[in-house]
Structure formats: structure tokens, C-alpha cells
Scaffold this active site. Structure first.
Site, short mmCIF file in Angstrom:
data_model
loop_
_atom_site.label_atom_id
_atom_site.label_comp_id
_atom_site.label_asym_id
_atom_site.label_seq_id
_atom_site.Cartn_x
_atom_site.Cartn_y
_atom_site.Cartn_z
N LYS A 1 5.50 2.88 -7.39
CA LYS A 1 5.03 1.51 -7.19
C LYS A 1 4.71 0.87 -8.55
O LYS A 1 4.19 1.54 -9.46
CB LYS A 1 3.78 1.55 -6.30
CG LYS A 1 3.09 0.23 -6.06
CD LYS A 1 1.86 0.46 -5.21
CE LYS A 1 1.04 -0.81 -5.03
NZ LYS A 1 -0.17 -0.55 -4.22
N SER B 1 -4.32 -0.34 0.76
CA SER B 1 -2.95 -0.55 0.30
C SER B 1 -2.01 0.62 0.47
O SER B 1 -0.81 0.48 0.23
CB SER B 1 -2.96 -1.00 -1.16
OG SER B 1 -3.52 -2.28 -1.28
N SER C 1 -0.86 -3.25 -0.55
CA SER C 1 -0.02 -3.68 -1.65
C SER C 1 1.15 -2.74 -1.95
O SER C 1 1.90 -2.97 -2.90
CB SER C 1 -0.87 -3.85 -2.91
OG SER C 1 -1.44 -2.62 -3.31
#
Length: 481
Positions: A71, A172, A148
Site C-alpha cells: 500500500k 483501514s 484506506s
């Protein structure tokens, strides 16, 4: 091995195929690149890559050669540009070294092929940063992939990767796991290294791990990365035995609290509540004691502390970017709500920050008291299934407080475990009438990952999800099966 076979296997099975020589790691990497290329035009989940060849990894690791992605937030790899979802960083800055967790991923043998999308600086429950555009949900591309860690989750759900890096400061890992029908474990504070750049991201609320399709992959990956480095602010005792050994182990008879009403007083979809209640019935039938119960805390005080801590951390992060790049932050290079929170964060006094940390302590003590009477707490992961794209718009004209409230009204069940630092896991145990996954959350006291994984593995067997497939999928067969 063909693409159908590749997309059907979890990381553990792929590692076994590679280790046996049935398929070479290079062949598997090529299939992963093909799979990413097949689904990403519809999902927009890739922020960088796929790379021509994987980043270096240990050929002796447990997951040697298993395709992986990182990520674009907190963790970074040497030589790989990172943008953290913000236009302030342009095409990205290139870090000279790995973070500690990236070192662990390499040592585990994971073959990193891409960087995945995130909202700007991670502060959203979806992944629609202006820096990349909207990441879409493979179950229904009109809906959000969550945030996220939405890019990672979309690729794993779509069969392009078996597992991918994720992190969690307010939900997230768990929110995108719920949106995309995946397993998402938020470990205990300090369980997984966040250094050397961070001691305790988000004042201790931020943690790191991954999203996966199976409980065994999550457990095995935790075994590989849960180590301490010199200078870490927390050093947790290792488990009595490997977490992978908890998969299939008898959880015993547990006391489980059931809670389906939002602590925020915000709307909870009846289908979500029913999915959680169905899980409660399965657990009760298995011999566990389940009853309605919840920690009791003041949501307004909790929410204000979240607002102060998130905004203060954002302001500090943006100040670091300004120093690194020489570019001044402002509404021309930050999304409107990010800029509003940064401006508020810059105004916070030391006294206000101390008060927010004190409020966080009050909540942690109440949750700790609750878990002296209960082993686990069962809740929804999200208030609703995946939201339509644009519903959580970080570029909307909202004041900082309005944005924080809107965000956590939609994701009101996850942030408790960030403030307490205790572990929680989201499992894909329900499905809406529209065919969207419904995530169910189990949380426990600090360092209770072993119990969570035992119960998660039981539920994976009792309420299996492996046969479900989203509409956008890397396998040649299209549609859900």
C-alpha cells in the site's frame, strides 16, 4: 498453471506449489502481472507497477515467490516511489531504504509486484484520492472498495493477488476487508513493526498487516512479521505457539458480547445487523455464551479525541512533506477536507493534545474493564455494505469536524480498537440482498490474536466464503460462482 488455477489459490497454497516445483516463481509472477492487467482497468487499484520483475525477496521464506503488493502509505520499499495518495508528492519521492516491515515481507519471501492506492494520507473510509482517481469495488464497480487500504483489498478480492499489505488507523484494514469480502486482522498495538520512520503512528492508533482471502494466510503472515526492532516503543511477548497453530484449534467456551447498535447513534443497515446476529447464533450453537453487551463510553468525547489526534497527525505529516519537498501545502495541492483538518491540526495546543490522549486512556480503561467479563465483542465491521462511489468525498466543502464526524458515522464500529490498541478482525460472513459482502467484526482485549484466530478459523469452516466470487475477477470465468 493457468490463470484460473492461480486466482483460486491462497498464499499458503501458492507457496506450496512453488516449493514443490510444480510452477516456477517466475511463472507465478507472470500470471500475477497478467491478472493485475486484466482487472485493474475496471478497478483502478494500482498506484505503481506492476513491475517488470518482483522486488527482491528471500527464496527461503515461507511465502517464497508468492505475488504481493504494498500500500502507498507508511510502509515503503527502497527505490520505489511513494505518493501517499497526495498531489503534494507529485509522481512520488523515492525512499533510500526499506521500512522494517518491508524487510520482514521480503524475508517472508513475498514477491512485491505493485503499489496500491489509498486515500490522501489515509484519512478516508474509501480510496478515491484525486492523485489516482477512484478505486472501485470488484463486487459492484459503482461502489467503493473501502479505505484506506482499498487498492490492496480490491486486487485480492478480484483474484489478482492472494494477499496484500494494509494498515489501519481507524478501520483501514477491516473496512476494505468488509467491503470486498476478505479477512482483515488489525493486530495489537506494537505487534507489527512500524519503524524506523514511525514509533507509534497516529499516536498509537495506527498498525500494520495485510488483507487476505483466508484465515490461515493471515495467521501465517503474522507469524512472519510480528518481531521487534531495537528502539521500538513497545515490545510484546511472543505467543505461546505460532499463530498458524491456532487455525483449527479448539477455542474453548467463550463469553461473547453482541452489539449491533452504532455507538455514534448513526444508521446501521438492518441487513448488516441480521448478518451479525446470524453469526451470534452459530457461535451460540457451538457452545459459546453470547449476550447483548457493550463497553459504555461517551461517543462525543471519543469522537473529539479522534478528531484532535487525526488532525494533529495530518498536520505533522504535511509539515514533513513540506520539509522534504520544499512545496508549501494548501488547497491547490491538498483535498479540501485534508486541508481543513491540517489547518485545524496546526491550531491544536499541547494542552488540547494532552486532553485528547487522556480521553483515549479513559476509553481504553473502560474497554479493558469490559473484557474482564467477556472474551470477545461481536459487532458489524461497517454500518452498511460498501458505500456508493463518492459518498465519502474528501474533496467536499466540509469543515474539519464535519468531515471527521461524517467519516466515523459511516464506520463507527472500528475506531474503538484503534484507540484501545487491542486487536480486531473482520470476516466476510454475510451478503446483502444486492450481492455486496457484509463484514462481521470480532474484537478482544490486548494481545488476544490467538483467540481471535481460533474463532475466525471456526467461522470460516462453519460459514464458508471461499466459493464466492466478485463480478470483476482475474479468472477467465466471469461473474459470480
Amino acid at each position: 498453471m493457468n490463470l484460473d488455477e492461480y486466482a483460486a489459490l491462497d498464499a499458503t497454497a501458492l507457496a506450496a506449489v512453488i516449493a514443490s516445483g510444480e510452477a516456477a516463481a517466475e511463472e507465478v509472477a507472470a500470471l500475477a502481472v497478467e491478472a493485475i492487467g486484466k482487472v485493474n482497468p475496471e478497478l483502478n487499484a494500482v498506484a505503481g507497477g506492476p513491475f517488470e520483475r518482483p522486488l527482491g525477496y528471500s527464496r527461503d521464506g515461507r511465502f517464497a515467490g508468492v505475488p504481493f503488493a504494498i500500500k502507498d502509505l507508511v510502509l515503503h520499499a527502497a527505490g520505489v516511489p511513494t505518493r501517499m495518495g497526495t498531489r503534494m508528492l507529485g509522481t512520488g519521492v523515492v525512499p533510500p531504504a526499506d521500512t522494517h516491515l518491508m524487510e520482514r515481507f521480503r524475508a517472508a519471501g513475498l514477491a512485491t509486484l505493485a503499489v496500491t492506492t489509498t486515500p490522501e494520507l489515509g484519512f478516508n473510509g474509501n480510496s478515491e484520492a484525486l492523485a489516482y482517481g477512484s478505486t472501485r469495488n470488484p463486487w459492484n464497480t459503482g461502489h467503493s472498495a473501502g479505505g484506506s487500504s482499498g487498492g490492496s483489498a480490491a486486487l485480492v478480492a478480484a483474484g489478482a493477488l492472494p494477499v496484500a499489505h494494509a494498515n489501519d488507523g481507524g478501520g483501514s484494514i477491516r473496512v476494505p476487508a468488509a467491503c470486498n469480502g476478505l479477512v482483515g486482522l488489525k493486530p495489537s498495538r506494537g505487534r507489527v513493526p512500524t519503524g524506523p520512520d514511525y514509533a507509534d503512528p497516529l499516536y498509537g492508533m495506527g498498525v500494520e498487516l495485510a488483507v487476505s482471502r483466508t484465515v490461515r494466510d493471515t495467521a501465517a503472515l503474522l507469524d512472519e512479521v510480528a518481531v521487534s526492532y531495537p528502539g521500538d516503543p513497545y515490545v510484546l511477548a511472543p505467543p505461546a505457539r505460532p499463530w498458524l497453530d491456532e487455525v483449527g484449534a479448539d477455542p474453548g467456551q467463550l463469553r461473547i458480547g453482541l452489539h449491533t447498535e452504532s455507538w455514534a447513534g448513526s444508521y446501521v443497515d438492518p441487513e448488516v445487523a441480521r448478518a451479525v446476529e446470524a453469526v451470534a447464533e452459530v457461535l451460540e450453537a457451538a457452545g459459546h455464551h453470547v449476550e447483548r453487551a457493550t463497553p459504555v463510553f461517551d461517543w462525543e468525547s471519543f469522537m473529539h479525541a479522534n478528531h484532535v489526534l487525526w488532525s494533529g497527525f495530518l498536520a505533522g505529516s504535511v509539515a514533513g512533506i513540506e520539509e522534504l519537498t520544499g512545496v508549501a501545502a494548501g488547497p491547490e495541492n491538498l483535498e479540501r477536507t485534508t486541508w481543513a483538518c491540517v489547518e485545524y491540526g496546526r491550531s491544536i495546543s499541547a494542552t488540547e493534545l494532552t486532553a485528547a490522549l487522556g480521553a483515549m486512556n479513559v476509553v481504553s480503561r473502560e474497554a479493558g474493564r469490559f473484557f474482564t467479563g467477556y472474551d470477545l465483542l461481536l459487532t458489524p465491521t461497517m454500518n452498511t455494505p460498501a458505500l456508493p462511489l463518492g459518498r465519502l468525498d474528501a474533496n467536499a466543502e466540509l469543515a474539519a469536524g464535519e468531515w471527521t464526524r461524517q467519516l466515523f458515522d459511516a464506520c463507527s464500529f472500528t475506531p474503538l480498537f484503534n484507540q484501545t490498541g487491542a486487536p480486531a478482525i473482520s470476516l466476510p460472513l454475510g451478503e446483502s440482498s444486492q450481492g455486496l459482502p457484509i463484514g462481521v467484526q470480532l474484537g478482544g482485549p490486548a494481545c488476544s490474536e490467538s483467540v481471535l484466530l481460533r474463532v475466525a478459523a471456526f467461522l470460516e469452516e462453519a460459514m464458508p466464503w471461499a466459493s464466492r466470487r466478485p463480478a470483476v475477477h482475474a479468472a477467465t470465468r466471469s461473474g459470480r460462482s
